[in-house]
Design an enzyme around this catalytic site. Sequence first.
Site, short mmCIF file in Angstrom:
data_model
loop_
_atom_site.label_atom_id
_atom_site.label_comp_id
_atom_site.label_asym_id
_atom_site.label_seq_id
_atom_site.Cartn_x
_atom_site.Cartn_y
_atom_site.Cartn_z
N HIS A 134 46.50 54.84 52.03
CA HIS A 134 47.68 54.45 51.27
C HIS A 134 48.77 55.50 51.37
O HIS A 134 49.94 55.17 51.63
CB HIS A 134 47.30 54.24 49.79
N GLU A 135 48.42 56.77 51.20
CA GLU A 135 49.42 57.83 51.22
C GLU A 135 49.99 58.02 52.62
O GLU A 135 51.20 58.20 52.79
CB GLU A 135 48.83 59.14 50.69
N HIS A 138 52.65 55.50 53.44
CA HIS A 138 54.00 55.79 52.94
C HIS A 138 54.80 56.56 54.00
O HIS A 138 55.98 56.26 54.23
CB HIS A 138 53.93 56.64 51.67
N GLU A 196 54.84 50.29 47.34
CA GLU A 196 53.45 50.51 46.96
C GLU A 196 52.55 49.39 47.50
O GLU A 196 51.45 49.65 48.01
CB GLU A 196 53.32 50.58 45.44
#
Length: 273
Positions: A134-135, A138, A196
């Site tokens: 997820h990070e 980004h 997100e």
Amino acid sequence: MEKNILWLVVVLFLISCSTVPISGRKRLNFVGDEQVLPASFAQYQGFLKENKISKNVKETNEIREVGKNISEAVDRFMRANGMVKEANSYKWEFNLIEDKTVNAWCMPGGKVVFYTGILPICKNKDGIAAVMGHEIAHAFAKHGQERMTSGILQQAGGIAVGLSTSNKNPKTRQIWNTAFGVSTGIGLLAFSRTHETEADKLGMVFMIMAGYNPKESINLWIRMSQQSKGNKPPEFLSTHPSDETRIKNLTAYLPTAIALAKKYNAQEMKSGQ
């Protein structure tokens, strides 16, 4: 003057639209890597100097192992899809910070921090991979640069504000904070939730490509929900989707993520990456 600014915004919009790979979402970004990455790397080193790096060798090694595996999967994808220059711009680094905060983040250019407080919720390497994916997503989707673009546009005439690493420049700090979702305007919240949700989906694809169990990304948010015990603001007042929304979205996206990961891994093998 106002008309000139409007025309400048229109021109920037027309020449700065691009598409996020994999997700296909259109984005507006006129903040180049040559502007943001030096600042990102400097900010990251400053953060490490001001915070306590964990001395737990086992936990640190787990974070770095998972980070290496997922970042390498992302790197292979980029090189197999004509994004060589972009792949070369990432300077991946993974550090564990001794802090009870339940959080992790990745700055533009691949600078990742995990806080020890999130590890019990991660529970295992697959859980770490869910957060890591997820990070990293980004940074891959350039959400930070996109938020900077939005922040600069909102300053009505501040388009030419120079980005620097100086902590003494309030406008620079404001732009930098905007890039990472620090905002008081409810109008920006949906924009952040879009990022997100996109990072959740891209992260799931990346963790599968790296060999991790994607179902753990769903279990992660179940544990996150249990840990918070409902003590969160309503979704419309939050920069993040609710835990329940994320669980629902990721469950629905799982078959697509598996198919995409299989496709991209086969593509990389075919290209000889």
